[in-house]
Design a protein around this motif. Structure first.
Motif, mmCIF file in Angstrom:
data_model
loop_
_atom_site.group_PDB
_atom_site.id
_atom_site.type_symbol
_atom_site.label_atom_id
_atom_site.label_comp_id
_atom_site.label_asym_id
_atom_site.label_seq_id
_atom_site.Cartn_x
_atom_site.Cartn_y
_atom_site.Cartn_z
ATOM 1 N N ALA A 135 19.824 43.084 -30.177
ATOM 2 C CA ALA A 135 20.401 42.824 -31.504
ATOM 3 C C ALA A 135 21.800 43.417 -31.597
ATOM 4 O O ALA A 135 22.063 44.501 -31.072
ATOM 5 N N PRO A 136 22.734 42.717 -32.271
ATOM 6 C CA PRO A 136 24.092 43.255 -32.415
ATOM 7 C C PRO A 136 24.162 44.447 -33.367
ATOM 8 O O PRO A 136 25.147 45.174 -33.372
ATOM 9 N N GLU A 137 23.142 44.646 -34.180
ATOM 10 C CA GLU A 137 23.101 45.797 -35.075
ATOM 11 C C GLU A 137 22.448 46.993 -34.373
ATOM 12 O O GLU A 137 21.588 46.833 -33.509
ATOM 13 N N VAL A 230 15.676 51.961 -39.359
ATOM 14 C CA VAL A 230 17.029 51.955 -39.920
ATOM 15 C C VAL A 230 17.870 50.952 -39.134
ATOM 16 O O VAL A 230 17.897 50.995 -37.898
ATOM 17 N N MET A 231 18.521 50.053 -39.841
ATOM 18 C CA MET A 231 19.424 49.081 -39.228
ATOM 19 C C MET A 231 20.834 49.369 -39.719
ATOM 20 O O MET A 231 21.047 49.553 -40.925
ATOM 21 N N SER A 232 21.772 49.421 -38.804
ATOM 22 C CA SER A 232 23.155 49.750 -39.167
ATOM 23 C C SER A 232 24.109 48.809 -38.447
ATOM 24 O O SER A 232 23.805 48.309 -37.361
ATOM 25 N N ARG A 233 25.245 48.588 -39.066
ATOM 26 C CA ARG A 233 26.277 47.719 -38.484
ATOM 27 C C ARG A 233 27.620 48.433 -38.552
ATOM 28 O O ARG A 233 28.045 48.873 -39.623
ATOM 29 N N ASP A 234 28.277 48.523 -37.405
ATOM 30 C CA ASP A 234 29.604 49.143 -37.324
ATOM 31 C C ASP A 234 30.605 48.267 -38.068
ATOM 32 O O ASP A 234 30.770 47.085 -37.749
ATOM 33 N N ILE A 235 31.255 48.825 -39.077
ATOM 34 C CA ILE A 235 32.203 48.048 -39.883
ATOM 35 C C ILE A 235 33.639 48.531 -39.677
ATOM 36 O O ILE A 235 34.513 48.263 -40.505
ATOM 37 N N THR A 236 33.883 49.208 -38.547
ATOM 38 C CA THR A 236 35.235 49.719 -38.284
ATOM 39 C C THR A 236 36.241 48.585 -38.231
ATOM 40 O O THR A 236 37.307 48.650 -38.867
#
Length: 634
Positions: A135-137, A230-236
């Motif tokens: 998964a990309p997340e 917990v699912m997280s996505r890098d928003i940099t």
């Protein structure tokens, strides 16, 4: 025969796991096969209620079936039985009773799923695991605030090489210290069975740096027990893009403001400079007349001293006005309001613009050294190059300690590299960049400046702009000895030969006299231009497009027309178009006056027409040169 005797005989004849239950659920007897199946010794089971061993979710089903068999018959059911080691085993039960007896005879077998079902479940589990792993997340599971699972995406984002580095560790080790209170509250929410909604959280990498991520916490069952995924996505990158868009919007606003301010300054500055020049010329003539016609004496000497002093004051005022004019002209580099426009550019021009804009930051910190070698033009947008050079120069100035030593320098070197690219070095003798920081200086949002003094986007944007032009930026630095940024740019394909700066064309001294029409909606500008031309030409001044058309249609023959481009009502462009239809030859003798504020139509118009253009404030030499060319051509 008693039930117990019958059961004992039954057990002797069967090799399958067998159990005898009373109608109220007591285990009366079991054989060795049953004992081996569940791991319990028969003595431990005898006279125990089945509810001590059946899974709570299956107990009600068992009760219902036993009650239905109280009057006789048989039944089939499945339930989970607690083994001696605490695990649960799924069992298939065949229960039967004989009329008149208070016992149930049970044949028990392990409940085994059909091979196809097992394979499907296995494939489903493998596919799900593969989905989570790819998964990309970033995804992780925790229980009691300790890691149970971490997917590769999150490991890579955090800078860890293996999941074993995090499994079993407290989840707080990846949370930025400033966000710990927020995350603890979110964990309590998810552990309590509620969704921890999407929120921006700063995650801490292994090397101590952090990044921004959107995170959501979901309560789940993991390995049969409660946990939180917990699912997280890098928003940099998204934040970088948003910040750059905001920066672009600000630049557009600044450009619009710069263009408007430049136009408003140029109009009064035009006649201020023209009047100062005329006043100096008059003072010079008066001084010459005094020297020629009046004998020397105390009074005459005082007059001459006053004249010289006044001429000096006028010269200083004109010098100051000229500096204001140059600043306004420099605003062209940030007042572009259209799309990026690439053309053949001499890099020394935007570099000089940047030096002028950064002069206040440079002059008090370091001595400026310029080394300009002949170079071919590059194919670029001059305003973008100016933005890059200005950023590098300001950074160079900030890298130099403000200790007043006067020993520091900033060197700007323009040269052609052996590989055929144009290189621009910006070197300083400042503090230098530490080796552990150097690899990250072009990263978005990375900055060593205090909070509020830098966004960490300057060098990142510069790097992006130069790479978009097909070039690159490199850096060399040594702590305590300074830093050198080098911008490499490919030359323009159409002209790869070094070019020198063009020299201004000489003024034509034999200017033909003519009748000149001046069109400008600012009366002082028109009068100033009339004074410049009036000594050698007949000049008519009008203050609007309507008056200009009336004068041009009056039958008066005009040899040349100075026309302001932007005017309310009928603009200079409108006047030109109407004259071009009625008198094409006269339209070729229009010289346009521009104040620096262009609409899209005005910019396209100036790119289309071949006529000469003069920017406010006027260059007197250029006015006479252009007018001489127009009159000479006629």
């Amino acid at each position: 025969m008693l039930p117990a005797q019958r059961a004992h005989r039954f057990f002797e004849l069967s090799s399958e796991p067998l159990v005898v239950l009373s109608t109220d659920g007591q285990l009366l007897e079991a054989n060795a096969a049953w004992s081996r199946l569940v791991g319990w010794p028969v003595e431990a089971l005898r006279h125990q209620g089945y509810r001590h061993f059946v899974h709570p979710d299956d107990a009600d089903v068992m009760d219902t079936r036993l009650q239905s068999l109280a009057l006789g018959g048989h039944a089939e059911l499945a339930c989970r039985w607690r083994c001696l080691d605490g695990s649960w085993k799924s069992l298939s039960w065949s229960l039967a009773t004989a009329p008149g007896e208070d016992a149930l005879y049970c044949v028990v077998r392990p409940l085994v799923a059909a091979p196809a079902v097992e394979e499907a479940l296995l494939r489903s589990e493998q596919n799900f695991r593969r989905l989570i792993d790819t998964a990309p997340e970033g995804i992780f599971v925790h229980r009691d605030s300790r890691f149970l699972y971490v997917n590769p995406t999150l490991l890579k984002a955090l800078g860890y090489g293996n999941a074993s580095e995090l499994i079993g560790q407290p989840i707080w080790c990846i949370v930025h210290p400033d966000d710990l209170d927020i995350v603890r509250q979110r964990v309590r929410t998810a552990v309590g069975g509620d969704l921890a909604p999407l929120r921006e959280i700063r995650y801490l990498r292994k090397d101590g740096t952090s990044y921004d991520a959107e995170s959501v916490g979901i309560p789940v069952e993991f390995d049969g027990e409660k946990a939180v995924v917990v699912m997280s996505r890098d928003i940099t990158e998204r934040k970088r893009a948003q910040t750059q868009l905001l920066q672009n919007d600000r630049m557009v606003l600044a450009g619009t403001l710069a263009a408007g301010v430049g136009h408003e300054i140029n109009n009064p500055l035009t006649y201020v400079m023209a009047n100062l020049a005329s006043a100096m010329e008059s003072m010079g003539k008066l001084g010459g007349e005094l020297a020629r016609d009046m004998p020397d004496g105390p009074g005459v000497a005082d007059w001459r001293s006053t004249l010289r002093e006044t001429e000096g004051l006028l010269a200083e005022a004109l010098e100051g006005a000229t500096r204001v004019r140059n600043i306004v002209r420099d605003l062209k580099f940030i007042s572009r309001q259209d799309e990026e426009r690439r053309e053949a550019v001499d890099v020394r021009e935007p570099l000089d613009f940047s030096l002028n804009m950064a002069s206040s930051a440079l002059r008090h910190r370091a001595r400026l050294i310029k080394k300009y070698e002949p170079v071919p033009p590059v194919y670029a947008d001059a305003s973008r190059l100016g933005q890059v050079f200005l950023n590098l120069l300001v950074n160079a100035a900030q890298a130099i300690p403000d200790d007043g030593s006067g020993d520091h320098h900033i060197t700007v070197w323009v040269r052609l590299t052996p590989s055929g690219r144009v290189a621009v070095d910006v070197s300083d003798s400042g503090t230098g960049i530490p080796p552990n920081v150097l690899p990250r200086i072009f990263d978005p949002f990375f900055t060593t400046k205090p909070v509020g003094q830098g966004t960490g986007l300057g060098l990142s944007i510069c790097d992006s702009l130069i790479r978009n032009l097909g070039g690159d930026i490199t850096v060399r630095s040594e702590v305590g000895r300074g830093t050198t940024f080098t911008v490499h740019l490919p030359v323009a394909v159409e002209n790869a030969h070094p070019v020198e700066r063009p020299l201004p064309a000489p003024k034509d001294s034999a200017e033909r006299r003519g009748h000149v029409l001046v069109i400008d909606d600012e009366p002082p500008v028109g009068r100033s231009l009339a004074r410049i031309l009036g000594t050698a030409h007949r000049v008519t001044v009008v203050g609007s497009g309507e008056e200009a058309l009336a004068a041009l249609n009056s039958g008066t023959a005009f040899d040349a027309v100075f026309c302001d481009l932007m005017m309310p009502g009928i603009s200079g462009m409108d006047v030109y178009e109407r004259v071009r239809e009625s008198s094409p030859e006269l339209s070729q003798r229009f010289i346009f006056i521009t104040g620096g504020s262009y609409t899209t139509r005005a910019r396209q118009f100036l790119e289309r027409v071949p006529n000469r253009q003069i920017e406010k404030p006027f260059d007197v030499g250029l006015i006479h040169q252009f007018l001489g060319e127009v009159l000479g051509a006629r």
